[in-house]
Scaffold this motif. Sequence first.
Motif, PDB file in Angstrom:
ATOM      1  N   PRO A 234       0.910  -1.169   0.263  1.00 60.13           N
ATOM      2  CA  PRO A 234      -0.117   0.110  -0.398  1.00 60.13           C
ATOM      3  C   PRO A 234       0.845   1.338  -0.539  1.00 60.13           C
ATOM      4  N   PHE A 235       0.339   2.145  -0.701  1.00 61.12           N
ATOM      5  CA  PHE A 235       1.386   3.704  -0.650  1.00 61.12           C
ATOM      6  C   PHE A 235       1.570   4.429   0.701  1.00 61.12           C
ATOM      7  N   HIS A 236       0.881   4.253   1.337  1.00 59.35           N
ATOM      8  CA  HIS A 236       1.735   4.646   2.741  1.00 59.35           C
ATOM      9  C   HIS A 236       2.320   3.518   3.830  1.00 59.35           C
ATOM     10  N   GLU A 237       2.575   2.823   2.643  1.00 57.12           N
ATOM     11  CA  GLU A 237       3.295   1.409   3.743  1.00 57.12           C
ATOM     12  C   GLU A 237       4.727   1.270   2.683  1.00 57.12           C
ATOM     13  N   GLU A 238       5.093   2.645   1.819  1.00 59.78           N
ATOM     14  CA  GLU A 238       6.031   1.775   1.104  1.00 59.78           C
ATOM     15  C   GLU A 238       7.544   2.009   1.738  1.00 59.78           C
ATOM     16  N   PHE A 239       8.062   3.074   2.608  1.00 62.13           N
ATOM     17  CA  PHE A 239       9.130   3.294   3.665  1.00 62.13           C
ATOM     18  C   PHE A 239       9.151   3.106   4.753  1.00 62.13           C
ATOM     19  N   CYS A 240       9.256   1.873   4.781  1.00 62.99           N
ATOM     20  CA  CYS A 240      10.049   1.434   6.397  1.00 62.99           C
ATOM     21  C   CYS A 240       8.350   1.171   6.562  1.00 62.99           C
ATOM     22  N   GLY A 241       7.256   0.648   6.156  1.00 68.75           N
ATOM     23  CA  GLY A 241       6.199   0.055   6.797  1.00 68.75           C
ATOM     24  C   GLY A 241       5.657   1.760   6.591  1.00 68.75           C
ATOM     25  N   GLY A 242       5.693   2.804   6.182  1.00 71.66           N
ATOM     26  CA  GLY A 242       5.386   4.432   6.470  1.00 71.66           C
ATOM     27  C   GLY A 242       5.009   4.868   5.156  1.00 71.66           C
ATOM     28  N   LYS A 249      11.851  14.321   6.053  1.00 70.33           N
ATOM     29  CA  LYS A 249      12.692  14.852   8.228  1.00 70.33           C
ATOM     30  C   LYS A 249      11.653  13.588   8.796  1.00 70.33           C
ATOM     31  N   GLN A 250      10.687  13.395   7.713  1.00 70.82           N
ATOM     32  CA  GLN A 250       9.746  12.207   8.758  1.00 70.82           C
ATOM     33  C   GLN A 250       9.337  11.857   8.705  1.00 70.82           C
ATOM     34  N   ILE A 251       8.941  10.506   9.082  1.00 71.09           N
ATOM     35  CA  ILE A 251       8.188   9.110   8.511  1.00 71.09           C
ATOM     36  C   ILE A 251       6.934   9.060   9.426  1.00 71.09           C
ATOM     37  N   TYR A 252       5.722   8.966   8.687  1.00 67.55           N
ATOM     38  CA  TYR A 252       4.326   9.320   9.154  1.00 67.55           C
ATOM     39  C   TYR A 252       3.716   7.056   9.240  1.00 67.55           C
ATOM     40  N   TYR A 253       2.564   6.680  10.286  1.00 69.38           N
ATOM     41  CA  TYR A 253       2.348   5.392  10.295  1.00 69.38           C
ATOM     42  C   TYR A 253       1.460   6.214  10.641  1.00 69.38           C
ATOM     43  N   LEU A 254       0.143   5.193   9.924  1.00 65.98           N
ATOM     44  CA  LEU A 254      -0.567   5.989   9.672  1.00 65.98           C
ATOM     45  C   LEU A 254      -2.501   4.894   9.329  1.00 65.98           C
TER      46      LEU A 254
END
Length: 304
Positions: A234-242, A249-254
């Motif tokens: 899923p596109f909202h998990e593409e970078f280290c799960g976020g 500068k930030q990673i969002y997990y949602l």
Amino acid sequence: AEARFFRSLLKDYYAYLRANPHTLLCKFYGLHGLRLTKKTFVSTKVVKLYFVVMGNFFNTPVEIQRRYDLKGSWVGRSTRPEKLGDPPDRTVALKDNDFRVRREQLNLGSERRAALVSQLTSDAHFLEDHHIIDYSLLLGIHDRDMTNPEELPLSDTPASRVQASHTPTRGMMAVAPFRSSPGSSTNIGASASGAGDAVYTPREGGGSSQPHGGGDDTDNEAILQGRPPGPRVPFHEEFCGGMLSSDEKQIYYLGIIDFLTLYDNRKILEYAVKSVRYDRKGISCVPPPQYAERFINFIADNVR
């Protein structure tokens, strides 16, 4: 009550997840029951306790510095200082008013913002059509230490990080919003060929007009997008799960959680009572259409 409602929702929920591989709805992997014996001085009673096994949005190698539980309401949506502790406990989820006071925002850029709001809108409409309220967006924020080369997995090279975070894909925008058919609770069902062939009717005027048989890309589509064949993340998990912020500068997990509360007679009464005492637009317990609209607007207003 929640266990019964979840079982009644399960068919539609499964078909919706099949049709929307990029959904933010929490994934449930099992509903289990335990029979417990409760003994008193006069009798012995057997009590059944239900629990669910669900996906963890924060299953990541990096630390979550801040986490929020966001509904879009504001009455009673502040975290008490004594609950946070001193120093503040980072595992305690802050609420909507804390998010506003800290002036937090998700910095994603226009294309990923559109994808997120579109998918969030579809998910909220699915819950609205099933008369569900009280759900929230669970958000975790990791502030990256740009000076620490060991913060991320070694497989994340700078080139792959930028491509995964900033290259839009066709699958990323494929959203099939839910619509219940007139006169029935659902128009989603399994065909005669098996449960894997989900039949799906989208809401009018939004997202993809094509039903999906499942969440996996075809090999040809994956090759055209320059990815290995097989299920896409899923596109909202593409970078280290976020999701990596636009400035990196930030990673969002949602993800959306707590969506097993039905707007029943008890909730209708709660809405009526609280509307007299508080601002009815700001209380958490409101009718499903209002809840979904306020939820979508709050998230959309805080993503740029």
